[in-house]
Motif scaffolding. Structure first.
Motif, PDB file in Angstrom:
ATOM      1  N   PRO A   1      -4.271  11.795   0.608  1.00 12.14           N
ATOM      2  CA  PRO A   1      -3.139  12.723   0.466  1.00 12.14           C
ATOM      3  C   PRO A   1      -3.023  13.678   1.653  1.00 12.14           C
ATOM      4  N   VAL A   2      -1.857  14.292   1.762  1.00 14.41           N
ATOM      5  CA  VAL A   2      -1.592  15.331   2.751  1.00 14.41           C
ATOM      6  C   VAL A   2      -0.972  16.522   2.032  1.00 14.41           C
ATOM      7  N   LEU A   3      -1.129  17.705   2.608  1.00 17.72           N
ATOM      8  CA  LEU A   3      -0.614  18.910   1.955  1.00 17.72           C
ATOM      9  C   LEU A   3       0.857  19.182   2.257  1.00 17.72           C
ATOM     10  N   ASP A   4       1.319  18.735   3.392  1.00 18.07           N
ATOM     11  CA  ASP A   4       2.677  19.036   3.832  1.00 18.07           C
ATOM     12  C   ASP A   4       3.601  17.836   3.618  1.00 18.07           C
ATOM     13  N   ARG A   5       4.725  18.066   3.009  1.00 19.04           N
ATOM     14  CA  ARG A   5       5.698  16.990   2.763  1.00 19.04           C
ATOM     15  C   ARG A   5       6.134  16.341   4.075  1.00 19.04           C
ATOM     16  N   LYS A   6       6.258  17.150   5.134  1.00 15.71           N
ATOM     17  CA  LYS A   6       6.656  16.590   6.432  1.00 15.71           C
ATOM     18  C   LYS A   6       5.634  15.571   6.928  1.00 15.71           C
ATOM     19  N   ASP A   7       4.358  15.854   6.701  1.00 16.99           N
ATOM     20  CA  ASP A   7       3.310  14.906   7.095  1.00 16.99           C
ATOM     21  C   ASP A   7       3.406  13.618   6.281  1.00 16.99           C
ATOM     22  N   ALA A   8       3.751  13.762   5.013  1.00 13.95           N
ATOM     23  CA  ALA A   8       3.927  12.585   4.155  1.00 13.95           C
ATOM     24  C   ALA A   8       5.104  11.740   4.663  1.00 13.95           C
ATOM     25  N   ASP A   9       6.175  12.411   5.085  1.00 12.93           N
ATOM     26  CA  ASP A   9       7.332  11.692   5.624  1.00 12.93           C
ATOM     27  C   ASP A   9       6.962  10.940   6.910  1.00 12.93           C
ATOM     28  N   LYS A  10       6.118  11.556   7.736  1.00 11.81           N
ATOM     29  CA  LYS A  10       5.661  10.896   8.971  1.00 11.81           C
ATOM     30  C   LYS A  10       4.822   9.661   8.641  1.00 11.81           C
ATOM     31  N   LEU A  11       3.937   9.811   7.647  1.00 13.74           N
ATOM     32  CA  LEU A  11       3.129   8.674   7.207  1.00 13.74           C
ATOM     33  C   LEU A  11       4.020   7.537   6.710  1.00 13.74           C
ATOM     34  N   LEU A  12       5.038   7.902   5.962  1.00 15.80           N
ATOM     35  CA  LEU A  12       5.963   6.912   5.423  1.00 15.80           C
ATOM     36  C   LEU A  12       6.627   6.126   6.560  1.00 15.80           C
ATOM     37  N   LYS A  13       7.077   6.832   7.601  1.00 14.55           N
ATOM     38  CA  LYS A  13       7.716   6.165   8.742  1.00 14.55           C
ATOM     39  C   LYS A  13       6.753   5.198   9.416  1.00 14.55           C
ATOM     40  N   LYS A  14       5.495   5.634   9.599  1.00 16.20           N
ATOM     41  CA  LYS A  14       4.482   4.771  10.229  1.00 16.20           C
ATOM     42  C   LYS A  14       4.230   3.526   9.388  1.00 16.20           C
ATOM     43  N   LEU A  15       4.147   3.712   8.072  1.00 17.05           N
ATOM     44  CA  LEU A  15       3.910   2.573   7.176  1.00 17.05           C
ATOM     45  C   LEU A  15       5.078   1.599   7.188  1.00 17.05           C
ATOM     46  N   LYS A  16       6.294   2.122   7.235  1.00 17.69           N
ATOM     47  CA  LYS A  16       7.474   1.254   7.266  1.00 17.69           C
ATOM     48  C   LYS A  16       7.469   0.420   8.544  1.00 17.69           C
ATOM     49  N   LYS A  17       6.971   1.006   9.652  1.00 18.23           N
ATOM     50  CA  LYS A  17       6.897   0.266  10.920  1.00 18.23           C
ATOM     51  C   LYS A  17       5.907  -0.886  10.840  1.00 18.23           C
ATOM     52  N   THR A  18       4.942  -0.818   9.901  1.00 15.54           N
ATOM     53  CA  THR A  18       3.980  -1.911   9.744  1.00 15.54           C
ATOM     54  C   THR A  18       4.478  -2.942   8.732  1.00 15.54           C
ATOM     55  N   GLY A  19       5.716  -2.774   8.253  1.00 13.48           N
ATOM     56  CA  GLY A  19       6.302  -3.745   7.343  1.00 13.48           C
ATOM     57  C   GLY A  19       6.187  -3.400   5.870  1.00 13.48           C
ATOM     58  N   GLN A  20       5.719  -2.199   5.565  1.00 10.89           N
ATOM     59  CA  GLN A  20       5.581  -1.785   4.160  1.00 10.89           C
ATOM     60  C   GLN A  20       6.899  -1.154   3.689  1.00 10.89           C
ATOM     61  N   ASP A  21       7.887  -2.010   3.472  1.00 12.66           N
ATOM     62  CA  ASP A  21       9.249  -1.550   3.184  1.00 12.66           C
ATOM     63  C   ASP A  21       9.425  -0.878   1.831  1.00 12.66           C
ATOM     64  N   SER A  22       8.543  -1.159   0.885  1.00 11.75           N
ATOM     65  CA  SER A  22       8.700  -0.575  -0.448  1.00 11.75           C
ATOM     66  C   SER A  22       7.962   0.751  -0.612  1.00 11.75           C
ATOM     67  N   ALA A  23       7.351   1.237   0.464  1.00 12.80           N
ATOM     68  CA  ALA A  23       6.596   2.491   0.398  1.00 12.80           C
ATOM     69  C   ALA A  23       7.515   3.684   0.149  1.00 12.80           C
ATOM     70  N   TYR A  24       6.980   4.704  -0.544  1.00  9.22           N
ATOM     71  CA  TYR A  24       7.739   5.927  -0.780  1.00  9.22           C
ATOM     72  C   TYR A  24       6.780   7.097  -0.957  1.00  9.22           C
ATOM     73  N   VAL A  25       7.298   8.297  -0.748  1.00  4.26           N
ATOM     74  CA  VAL A  25       6.498   9.515  -0.895  1.00  4.26           C
ATOM     75  C   VAL A  25       6.429   9.892  -2.371  1.00  4.26           C
ATOM     76  N   ALA A  26       5.219  10.256  -2.823  1.00  2.00           N
ATOM     77  CA  ALA A  26       5.025  10.658  -4.208  1.00  2.00           C
ATOM     78  C   ALA A  26       4.107  11.873  -4.268  1.00  2.00           C
ATOM     79  N   ARG A  27       4.123  12.554  -5.383  1.00  2.00           N
ATOM     80  CA  ARG A  27       3.197  13.679  -5.587  1.00  2.00           C
ATOM     81  C   ARG A  27       1.782  13.166  -5.767  1.00  2.00           C
ATOM     82  N   HIS A  28       0.849  13.971  -5.343  1.00  2.00           N
ATOM     83  CA  HIS A  28      -0.574  13.638  -5.535  1.00  2.00           C
ATOM     84  C   HIS A  28      -1.189  14.737  -6.385  1.00  2.00           C
ATOM     85  N   PRO A  29      -1.961  14.466  -7.397  1.00  2.00           N
ATOM     86  CA  PRO A  29      -2.366  13.119  -7.795  1.00  2.00           C
ATOM     87  C   PRO A  29      -1.286  12.421  -8.594  1.00  2.00           C
TER      88      PRO A  29
END
Length: 79
Positions: A51-79
């Motif tokens: 997990p990350v504390l900042d929503r912006k960091d989660a959005d950055k992670l999401l973009k990186k994951l989408k670039k690796t082909g993980q098209d169904s990825a999405y940001v969610a609350r943790h836990p």
């Protein structure tokens, strides 16, 4: 109140598939983990990154994951 975010990559009904993807993502440098949940008497294995504390960091992670082909990825609350 402290809030954290995670990126859910995908959900599987077998731990084997989830653990394989977790290993693949870790090899690419992501902090991937498997989260086991039960819904309607079925068990699912969610592959998540974070997990990350900042929503912006989660959005950055999401973009990186989408670039690796993980098209169904999405940001969610943790836990």
């Amino acid at each position: 109140k402290l809030r954290a975010w995670t990126v859910q990559v995908v959900s599987f009904n077998t731990s084997q598939k989830a653990l394989k993807l977790r290993s693949t993502l870790r090899a690419k440098g992501f902090k991937a983990y498997v989260d086991k949940i039960s819904k309607q008497k079925k068990t699912y294995y969610r592959v998540r990154v974070g997990p990350v504390l900042d929503r912006k960091d989660a959005d950055k992670l999401l973009k990186k994951l989408k670039k690796t082909g993980q098209d169904s990825a999405y940001v969610a609350r943790h836990p």
